[in-house]
Design a protein around this motif. Structure first.
Motif, PDB file in Angstrom:
ATOM      1  N   TRP A   1     -16.977  44.590  -3.490  1.00 38.82           N
ATOM      2  CA  TRP A   1     -16.889  45.977  -3.055  1.00 38.82           C
ATOM      3  C   TRP A   1     -18.078  46.339  -2.172  1.00 38.82           C
ATOM      4  N   ILE A   2     -19.216  45.707  -2.455  1.00 38.70           N
ATOM      5  CA  ILE A   2     -20.460  46.003  -1.740  1.00 38.70           C
ATOM      6  C   ILE A   2     -20.693  45.082  -0.542  1.00 38.70           C
ATOM      7  N   CYS A   3     -20.337  43.799  -0.677  1.00 34.27           N
ATOM      8  CA  CYS A   3     -20.745  42.792   0.307  1.00 34.27           C
ATOM      9  C   CYS A   3     -19.606  42.369   1.235  1.00 34.27           C
ATOM     10  N   VAL A   4     -19.710  42.721   2.489  1.00 33.98           N
ATOM     11  CA  VAL A   4     -18.682  42.381   3.468  1.00 33.98           C
ATOM     12  C   VAL A   4     -18.636  40.873   3.722  1.00 33.98           C
ATOM     13  N   TYR A   5     -19.754  40.210   3.630  1.00 37.22           N
ATOM     14  CA  TYR A   5     -19.799  38.775   3.903  1.00 37.22           C
ATOM     15  C   TYR A   5     -19.062  37.981   2.824  1.00 37.22           C
ATOM     16  N   CYS A   6     -19.227  38.369   1.595  1.00 40.39           N
ATOM     17  CA  CYS A   6     -18.505  37.678   0.518  1.00 40.39           C
ATOM     18  C   CYS A   6     -17.011  38.006   0.557  1.00 40.39           C
ATOM     19  N   ARG A   7     -16.661  39.225   1.002  1.00 39.44           N
ATOM     20  CA  ARG A   7     -15.234  39.555   1.183  1.00 39.44           C
ATOM     21  C   ARG A   7     -14.624  38.642   2.239  1.00 39.44           C
ATOM     22  N   ARG A   8     -15.339  38.448   3.331  1.00 33.36           N
ATOM     23  CA  ARG A   8     -14.852  37.545   4.389  1.00 33.36           C
ATOM     24  C   ARG A   8     -14.724  36.120   3.870  1.00 33.36           C
ATOM     25  N   PHE A   9     -15.723  35.674   3.119  1.00 35.85           N
ATOM     26  CA  PHE A   9     -15.685  34.330   2.546  1.00 35.85           C
ATOM     27  C   PHE A   9     -14.458  34.173   1.647  1.00 35.85           C
ATOM     28  N   THR A  10     -14.191  35.172   0.829  1.00 33.88           N
ATOM     29  CA  THR A  10     -13.037  35.140  -0.070  1.00 33.88           C
ATOM     30  C   THR A  10     -11.741  35.058   0.722  1.00 33.88           C
ATOM     31  N   GLN A  11     -11.621  35.858   1.767  1.00 38.59           N
ATOM     32  CA  GLN A  11     -10.425  35.823   2.613  1.00 38.59           C
ATOM     33  C   GLN A  11     -10.261  34.464   3.288  1.00 38.59           C
ATOM     34  N   GLN A  12     -11.363  33.903   3.759  1.00 43.05           N
ATOM     35  CA  GLN A  12     -11.310  32.592   4.412  1.00 43.05           C
ATOM     36  C   GLN A  12     -10.899  31.496   3.443  1.00 43.05           C
ATOM     37  N   LEU A  13     -11.424  31.543   2.231  1.00 45.90           N
ATOM     38  CA  LEU A  13     -11.041  30.556   1.217  1.00 45.90           C
ATOM     39  C   LEU A  13      -9.555  30.629   0.910  1.00 45.90           C
ATOM     40  N   LYS A  14      -9.050  31.831   0.750  1.00 42.23           N
ATOM     41  CA  LYS A  14      -7.620  32.010   0.467  1.00 42.23           C
ATOM     42  C   LYS A  14      -6.777  31.507   1.627  1.00 42.23           C
ATOM     43  N   LEU A  15      -7.211  31.790   2.848  1.00 40.72           N
ATOM     44  CA  LEU A  15      -6.480  31.337   4.028  1.00 40.72           C
ATOM     45  C   LEU A  15      -6.470  29.808   4.118  1.00 40.72           C
ATOM     46  N   ILE A  16      -7.610  29.189   3.864  1.00 37.74           N
ATOM     47  CA  ILE A  16      -7.694  27.720   3.900  1.00 37.74           C
ATOM     48  C   ILE A  16      -6.760  27.117   2.857  1.00 37.74           C
ATOM     49  N   ARG A  17      -6.777  27.661   1.666  1.00 38.51           N
ATOM     50  CA  ARG A  17      -5.910  27.148   0.597  1.00 38.51           C
ATOM     51  C   ARG A  17      -4.434  27.303   0.978  1.00 38.51           C
ATOM     52  N   GLN A  18      -4.088  28.451   1.545  1.00 42.09           N
ATOM     53  CA  GLN A  18      -2.721  28.714   1.973  1.00 42.09           C
ATOM     54  C   GLN A  18      -2.280  27.719   3.055  1.00 42.09           C
ATOM     55  N   GLN A  19      -3.126  27.523   4.044  1.00 42.92           N
ATOM     56  CA  GLN A  19      -2.787  26.633   5.150  1.00 42.92           C
ATOM     57  C   GLN A  19      -2.683  25.178   4.684  1.00 42.92           C
ATOM     58  N   MET A  20      -3.557  24.770   3.788  1.00 42.25           N
ATOM     59  CA  MET A  20      -3.489  23.398   3.263  1.00 42.25           C
ATOM     60  C   MET A  20      -2.191  23.180   2.492  1.00 42.25           C
ATOM     61  N   SER A  21      -1.778  24.182   1.762  1.00 37.52           N
ATOM     62  CA  SER A  21      -0.528  24.086   1.017  1.00 37.52           C
ATOM     63  C   SER A  21       0.654  23.953   1.978  1.00 37.52           C
ATOM     64  N   ARG A  22       0.664  24.747   3.023  1.00 39.84           N
ATOM     65  CA  ARG A  22       1.728  24.649   4.037  1.00 39.84           C
ATOM     66  C   ARG A  22       1.714  23.285   4.714  1.00 39.84           C
ATOM     67  N   TRP A  23       0.533  22.812   5.048  1.00 36.38           N
ATOM     68  CA  TRP A  23       0.411  21.523   5.719  1.00 36.38           C
ATOM     69  C   TRP A  23       0.940  20.405   4.833  1.00 36.38           C
ATOM     70  N   GLN A  24       0.597  20.446   3.541  1.00 38.91           N
ATOM     71  CA  GLN A  24       1.082  19.424   2.613  1.00 38.91           C
ATOM     72  C   GLN A  24       2.601  19.437   2.543  1.00 38.91           C
TER      73      GLN A  24
END
Length: 82
Positions: free
Chosen positions: A32-55
């Protein structure tokens, strides 16, 4: 309150295990406070999603073939080693 390093570790772990209630609350407060960790969280979710699609795409692909030259080279090598 968690720092960014602790939060990023817990966010990463949350992809593999369920966090405790206390950990989830601490992560939420930090996000809620840290924009950088929010971005990191979004990026991690996106990477996981894309890897799943690629597999899934790799599993269903049937157009991948080995060139005849490579097949001959492998066959020759196997014949000489046997």
């Amino acid at each position: 309150m968690l720092n960014c390093k602790q939060t990023s570790l817990l966010v990463s772990q949350s992809l593999d295990r369920r966090l405790t209630w206390r950990e989830r609350m601490a992560v939420r407060i930090h996000l809620w406070i840290c924009v950088y960790c929010r971005r990191f969280t979004q990026q991690l979710k996106l990477i996981r999603q894309q890897m799943s699609r690629w597999q899934q795409q790799e599993i269903t692909r049937t157009d991948i073939t080995l060139p005849q030259v490579a097949r001959d080279r492998i066959t020759k090598r196997l014949d000489t080693e046997a």
